[in-house]
Design a protein around this motif. Structure first.
Motif, PDB file in Angstrom:
ATOM      1  N   ASN A 162      41.659  28.738  28.715  1.00  0.00           N
ATOM      2  CA  ASN A 162      40.745  28.498  29.824  1.00  0.00           C
ATOM      3  C   ASN A 162      39.383  29.115  29.487  1.00  0.00           C
ATOM      4  O   ASN A 162      39.015  30.157  30.011  1.00  0.00           O
TER       5      ASN A 162
ATOM      6  N   LYS B  18      43.034  24.952  36.033  1.00  0.00           N
ATOM      7  CA  LYS B  18      42.504  26.238  35.587  1.00  0.00           C
ATOM      8  C   LYS B  18      41.215  26.559  36.339  1.00  0.00           C
ATOM      9  O   LYS B  18      40.250  25.806  36.263  1.00  0.00           O
TER      10      LYS B  18
ATOM     11  N   LYS C 225      49.692  25.863  35.989  1.00  0.00           N
ATOM     12  CA  LYS C 225      49.604  25.740  34.541  1.00  0.00           C
ATOM     13  C   LYS C 225      48.624  24.652  34.117  1.00  0.00           C
ATOM     14  O   LYS C 225      48.130  24.669  33.014  1.00  0.00           O
TER      15      LYS C 225
ATOM     16  N   GLU D  97      48.406  32.329  31.974  1.00  0.00           N
ATOM     17  CA  GLU D  97      48.056  30.941  32.290  1.00  0.00           C
ATOM     18  C   GLU D  97      46.555  30.694  32.378  1.00  0.00           C
ATOM     19  O   GLU D  97      46.073  29.655  31.957  1.00  0.00           O
ATOM     20  N   TRP D  98      45.809  31.616  32.962  1.00  0.00           N
ATOM     21  CA  TRP D  98      44.395  31.377  33.211  1.00  0.00           C
ATOM     22  C   TRP D  98      43.488  31.981  32.157  1.00  0.00           C
ATOM     23  O   TRP D  98      42.421  31.456  31.889  1.00  0.00           O
TER      24      TRP D  98
ATOM     25  N   CYS E  85      39.543  31.218  41.469  1.00  0.00           N
ATOM     26  CA  CYS E  85      40.772  32.010  41.314  1.00  0.00           C
ATOM     27  C   CYS E  85      41.309  32.406  42.689  1.00  0.00           C
ATOM     28  O   CYS E  85      42.510  32.256  42.968  1.00  0.00           O
TER      29      CYS E  85
END
Length: 130
Positions: free
Chosen positions: A81, A29, A26, A75-76, A36
């Motif tokens: 982000n 990022k 969280k 979240e991302w 990722c």
């Protein structure tokens, strides 16, 4: 079915609570696809990775779209982000579902030692839009 339930519970706990000794999903990022993939790999447990390797790409996507994929989107992508969103927008990928699908597909392929072929994923995405 038992594996599916176990996998879903692992992913839900991964997304909801993170793993403090690893990366706080969280707070940290990722800014691009490489980050990722690295963050997912760092945070998924060995047994989860082994289970993922037993799945086809389609099975992995179907099982993860509403679990880890939802976490990625919330979240991302939607969670403030801008760098990651900009990364995908510059590639012509505009929808959060498509962004998370490419992240999941790329992670799966990396985990299995396959070519990620991100440009091929983008080309296929653009063909679907036409």
């Amino acid at each position: 079915m038992k594996h599916l339930i176990t996998f879903c519970m692992c992913i839900i706990s991964f997304v909801a609570f993170g793993q403090k000794e690893k990366t706080d999903m969280k707070k940290e990022k990722p800014k691009n696809l490489t980050e990722c993939i690295q963050m997912l790999d760092k945070n998924l447990k060995k047994e989860d990775k082994e289970y993922i390797k037993t799945l086809t790409e389609e099975e992995f996507f179907m099982e993860s779209h509403f679990t880890i994929g939802m976490g990625i989107r919330n979240e991302w992508i939607r969670g403030g982000n801008p760098e990651l969103v900009k990364f995908f927008l510059e590639k012509g990928v505009k929808h959060p579902d498509d962004m998370s699908a490419m992240i999941l597909t790329s992670y799966y392929r990396q985990l299995l030692g396959k070519e990620i072929d991100f440009e091929g994923q983008i080309s296929a995405h653009k063909k679907q839009l036409k």
